[in-house]
Scaffold this motif. Structure first.
Motif, PDB file in Angstrom:
ATOM      1  N   SER A   8       0.845  -1.188   0.000  1.00  0.00           N
ATOM      2  CA  SER A   8       0.000   0.000   0.000  1.00  0.00           C
ATOM      3  C   SER A   8       0.884   1.243   0.000  1.00  0.00           C
ATOM      4  CB  SER A   8      -0.912   0.014   1.239  1.00  0.00           C
ATOM      5  OG  SER A   8      -0.134   0.001   2.424  1.00  0.00           O
ATOM      6  N   LEU A   9       0.268   2.384  -0.318  1.00  0.00           N
ATOM      7  CA  LEU A   9       1.001   3.644  -0.306  1.00  0.00           C
ATOM      8  C   LEU A   9       1.355   4.053   1.114  1.00  0.00           C
ATOM      9  CD1 LEU A   9       2.028   6.105  -1.957  1.00  0.00           C
ATOM     10  CD2 LEU A   9      -0.233   7.143  -1.614  1.00  0.00           C
ATOM     11  N   LEU A  10       0.446   3.756   2.075  1.00  0.00           N
ATOM     12  CA  LEU A  10       0.649   4.157   3.467  1.00  0.00           C
ATOM     13  C   LEU A  10       0.448   2.966   4.398  1.00  0.00           C
ATOM     14  CD1 LEU A  10      -1.343   7.525   3.330  1.00  0.00           C
ATOM     15  CD2 LEU A  10       1.144   7.287   3.426  1.00  0.00           C
ATOM     16  N   ASP A  11       1.076   3.040   5.557  1.00  0.00           N
ATOM     17  CA  ASP A  11       0.983   2.003   6.581  1.00  0.00           C
ATOM     18  C   ASP A  11      -0.031   2.445   7.635  1.00  0.00           C
ATOM     19  OD1 ASP A  11       1.284   0.180   8.608  1.00  0.00           O
ATOM     20  OD2 ASP A  11       3.405   0.583   8.984  1.00  0.00           O
ATOM     21  N   ASN A  12      -1.174   1.755   7.701  1.00  0.00           N
ATOM     22  CA  ASN A  12      -2.236   2.166   8.619  1.00  0.00           C
ATOM     23  C   ASN A  12      -2.248   1.386   9.929  1.00  0.00           C
ATOM     24  OD1 ASN A  12      -3.109  -0.249   7.523  1.00  0.00           O
ATOM     25  ND2 ASN A  12      -5.224   0.408   7.234  1.00  0.00           N
ATOM     26  N   ALA A  13      -1.085   0.893  10.349  1.00  0.00           N
ATOM     27  CA  ALA A  13      -0.989   0.210  11.647  1.00  0.00           C
ATOM     28  C   ALA A  13      -1.486   1.083  12.807  1.00  0.00           C
ATOM     29  CB  ALA A  13       0.455  -0.236  11.899  1.00  0.00           C
ATOM     30  N   PRO A  14      -1.244   2.416  12.803  1.00  0.00           N
ATOM     31  CA  PRO A  14      -1.773   3.236  13.896  1.00  0.00           C
ATOM     32  C   PRO A  14      -3.297   3.187  14.015  1.00  0.00           C
ATOM     33  CG  PRO A  14      -0.054   4.430  12.733  1.00  0.00           C
ATOM     34  CD  PRO A  14      -0.337   3.199  11.931  1.00  0.00           C
ATOM     35  N   LEU A  15      -4.003   3.011  12.892  1.00  0.00           N
ATOM     36  CA  LEU A  15      -5.465   2.926  12.958  1.00  0.00           C
ATOM     37  C   LEU A  15      -5.891   1.673  13.699  1.00  0.00           C
ATOM     38  CD1 LEU A  15      -8.273   3.937  12.200  1.00  0.00           C
ATOM     39  CD2 LEU A  15      -8.053   2.734  10.012  1.00  0.00           C
ATOM     40  N   ARG A  16      -5.199   0.560  13.464  1.00  0.00           N
ATOM     41  CA  ARG A  16      -5.528  -0.671  14.178  1.00  0.00           C
ATOM     42  C   ARG A  16      -5.331  -0.478  15.687  1.00  0.00           C
ATOM     43  NH1 ARG A  16      -3.421  -4.035  11.187  1.00  0.00           N
ATOM     44  NH2 ARG A  16      -5.118  -5.405  10.521  1.00  0.00           N
ATOM     45  N   GLN A  17      -4.275   0.208  16.064  1.00  0.00           N
ATOM     46  CA  GLN A  17      -4.029   0.470  17.481  1.00  0.00           C
ATOM     47  C   GLN A  17      -5.128   1.357  18.071  1.00  0.00           C
ATOM     48  OE1 GLN A  17      -0.095   2.148  17.698  1.00  0.00           O
ATOM     49  NE2 GLN A  17       0.919   0.315  16.919  1.00  0.00           N
ATOM     50  N   LEU A  18      -5.532   2.365  17.312  1.00  0.00           N
ATOM     51  CA  LEU A  18      -6.583   3.272  17.782  1.00  0.00           C
ATOM     52  C   LEU A  18      -7.899   2.526  17.973  1.00  0.00           C
ATOM     53  CD1 LEU A  18      -7.515   6.222  18.374  1.00  0.00           C
ATOM     54  CD2 LEU A  18      -8.090   6.394  15.951  1.00  0.00           C
ATOM     55  N   LEU A  19      -8.264   1.702  16.994  1.00  0.00           N
ATOM     56  CA  LEU A  19      -9.519   0.955  17.082  1.00  0.00           C
ATOM     57  C   LEU A  19      -9.482  -0.061  18.220  1.00  0.00           C
ATOM     58  CD1 LEU A  19     -10.330   0.355  13.296  1.00  0.00           C
ATOM     59  CD2 LEU A  19     -11.492   1.904  14.879  1.00  0.00           C
ATOM     60  N   SER A  20      -8.340  -0.695  18.407  1.00  0.00           N
ATOM     61  CA  SER A  20      -8.215  -1.668  19.493  1.00  0.00           C
ATOM     62  C   SER A  20      -8.426  -1.006  20.849  1.00  0.00           C
ATOM     63  CB  SER A  20      -6.831  -2.326  19.456  1.00  0.00           C
ATOM     64  OG  SER A  20      -6.651  -3.040  18.241  1.00  0.00           O
ATOM     65  N   HIS A  21      -8.086   0.270  20.923  1.00  0.00           N
ATOM     66  CA  HIS A  21      -8.235   1.014  22.178  1.00  0.00           C
ATOM     67  C   HIS A  21      -9.633   1.604  22.328  1.00  0.00           C
ATOM     68  CE1 HIS A  21      -7.327   3.586  25.570  1.00  0.00           C
ATOM     69  NE2 HIS A  21      -7.634   4.656  24.874  1.00  0.00           N
ATOM     70  N   LYS A  22     -10.201   2.133  21.244  1.00  0.00           N
ATOM     71  CA  LYS A  22     -11.457   2.880  21.325  1.00  0.00           C
ATOM     72  C   LYS A  22     -12.705   2.031  21.091  1.00  0.00           C
ATOM     73  CE  LYS A  22      -9.845   7.173  21.835  1.00  0.00           C
ATOM     74  NZ  LYS A  22     -10.221   8.050  22.985  1.00  0.00           N
ATOM     75  N   PHE A  23     -12.587   0.998  20.234  1.00  0.00           N
ATOM     76  CA  PHE A  23     -13.765   0.223  19.832  1.00  0.00           C
ATOM     77  C   PHE A  23     -13.933  -0.995  20.726  1.00  0.00           C
ATOM     78  CE2 PHE A  23     -15.357  -3.182  16.815  1.00  0.00           C
ATOM     79  CZ  PHE A  23     -16.692  -2.853  16.983  1.00  0.00           C
ATOM     80  N   LYS A  24     -15.015  -1.034  21.484  1.00  0.00           N
ATOM     81  CA  LYS A  24     -15.299  -2.143  22.394  1.00  0.00           C
ATOM     82  C   LYS A  24     -16.318  -3.067  21.729  1.00  0.00           C
ATOM     83  CE  LYS A  24     -12.677   0.024  25.302  1.00  0.00           C
ATOM     84  NZ  LYS A  24     -11.265  -0.393  25.461  1.00  0.00           N
ATOM     85  N   ALA A  25     -15.802  -4.031  20.962  1.00  0.00           N
ATOM     86  CA  ALA A  25     -16.669  -4.888  20.145  1.00  0.00           C
ATOM     87  C   ALA A  25     -17.669  -5.680  20.986  1.00  0.00           C
ATOM     88  CB  ALA A  25     -15.810  -5.839  19.319  1.00  0.00           C
ATOM     89  N   ALA A  26     -17.293  -6.058  22.199  1.00  0.00           N
ATOM     90  CA  ALA A  26     -18.175  -6.869  23.041  1.00  0.00           C
ATOM     91  C   ALA A  26     -19.471  -6.139  23.387  1.00  0.00           C
ATOM     92  CB  ALA A  26     -17.440  -7.267  24.319  1.00  0.00           C
TER      93      ALA A  26
END
Length: 381
Positions: free
Chosen positions: A116-134
């Protein structure tokens, strides 16, 4: 707070940073609702960045007002480095891989090829912290939520797959190149749905790799209908009515202009065509007596309200492009994305407060300008 009455769906389209516009519309709706805690949208349908907004709302749908406050807070304080690597080293590594592939692609081992043009690993970290799937299951159990759908596009199958989590009695569906799959949603589904082609890497879910759900999404509103919606509020990420007059130009379009045009066709065109198709179906059904309409066909009229930007977001992005981190500006300038004509590409990547706050204000003002219409639409929902 449980839902009641007519099942109203909220459909949030894709568009990267443009999804901040949706937050402004939600902010206005929260202000207009007499009961701030009640979720007016028991069915939430999202694609790409819209899927992230929809998922956060779903996870917090037991208190709609608080859910909207949380989404607003994130988008008002967004920075590019929370979504993709915007530091000099991160951008340089990606750029070097692309350059190496263009020059010596046949010599490079597969693991060094750019994804990809950009590495979106920071988004995964943000979602893991903010999004409570349960919390989605809790919201469904409390009846504050009927279903949440997140659409992704399969690179191998070519199918548009709407992964949804909802009540146990909701059936999956299969149409031509469109599938609805009942699953337990998580961060990986959101990462896949928001994986803008070429910009962010694909994500493997179950059997295949998936990318941005807006690709090959022929009927963006259909997941809401399959999930039982009787009314649908659609919040777009681009203007419905574009200027019909073609300007006279001399220079060849830049790479950024071509890329922006391609992304706009992916994110916007199918949505507007589906809205137009829904209007024609409703007009046709209105001509059929109700007793004949309800026997066998399965068709029913769907009340649709559309809110879309009153201004061109590519021009708005061009005004704020300088707020991007310098390494990203250098990268985008090299492909012509830092001028007015390249603003379409920039508008999807400009995760900076100057731009996202401007979009929130625009969405809020556009919705409040139609507050009587919005309130009438949400009555008895």
């Amino acid at each position: 707070m449980t839902t009641s009455g007519v099942k109203t769906a909220l459909v949030l389209s894709g568009g990267g940073a443009r999804a901040a516009y949706q937050v402004g519309v939600l902010k206005a709706i929260r202000e207009l609702m007499p009961n701030k805690t009640r979720n007016p949208f028991p069915i939430l349908v999202g694609t790409s960045a819209g899927a992230i907004n929809a998922a956060v709302l779903a996870a917090n749908s037991q208190d709609f007002g608080r859910a909207v406050d949380g989404v607003v807070n994130v988008w008002e304080n967004f920075h590019a480095d929370q979504v993709y690597r915007a530091d000099a080293l991160g951008v340089a590594i990606t750029a070097a891989r692309w350059l190496g592939t263009l020059m010596f692609g046949w010599l490079l081992p597969g693991h060094l090829a750019p994804r990809s043009l950009l590495d979106n690993a920071p988004l995964r970290q943000l979602l893991s912290h903010k999004f409570k799937a349960a919390r989605i299951a809790d919201a469904i159990e409390s009846q504050a939520l009927h279903a949440l759908s997140v659409t992704c596009s399969g690179y191998n199958s070519g199918q548009s797959v709407s992964f949804f989590q909802g009540r146990a009695d909701i059936e999956s569906w299969q149409r031509t190149q469109r599938v609805g799959a009942h699953v337990t949603l998580g961060v990986e589904h959101l990462m896949a749905s928001s994986a803008i082609p070429f910009i962010f890497p694909a994500v493997k879910l179950h059997r295949e790799y998936f990318g941005d759900g807006s690709m090959r999404q022929l009927a963006p509103i259909s997941p809401a209908i399959h999930l039982g919606a009787e009314k649908v509020l659609v919040v777009g990420a681009g203007r419905m009515a574009q200027e019909s007059e073609r300007p006279h130009v001399e220079g060849y379009p830049s790479l950024a202009q071509v890329a922006g045009h391609t992304l706009s066709s992916i994110f916007l065109d199918s949505l507007w065509m589906d809205i137009e198709r829904m209007g024609r179906i409703n007009q046709t059904l209105a001509l059929i007596p109700e007793e004949k309409r309800t026997t066998g066909s399965g068709l029913r009229p769907i009340d649709v309200l559309v809110i879309s930007p009153s201004e061109r977001l590519d021009h708005l992005a061009a005004k704020h492009a300088s707020s991007l981190p310098r390494p990203v500006r250098v990268l985008l300038r090299s492909i012509g994305a830092m001028n007015r004509n390249g603003g379409a590409l920039t508008s999807y990547l400009l995760f900076e407060p100057a731009y996202t706050c401007a979009l929130i204000d625009l969405g809020y003002n556009d919705a409040m300008a139609r507050k009587e219409e919005v309130l009438a639409f949400l009555t008895n929902s």
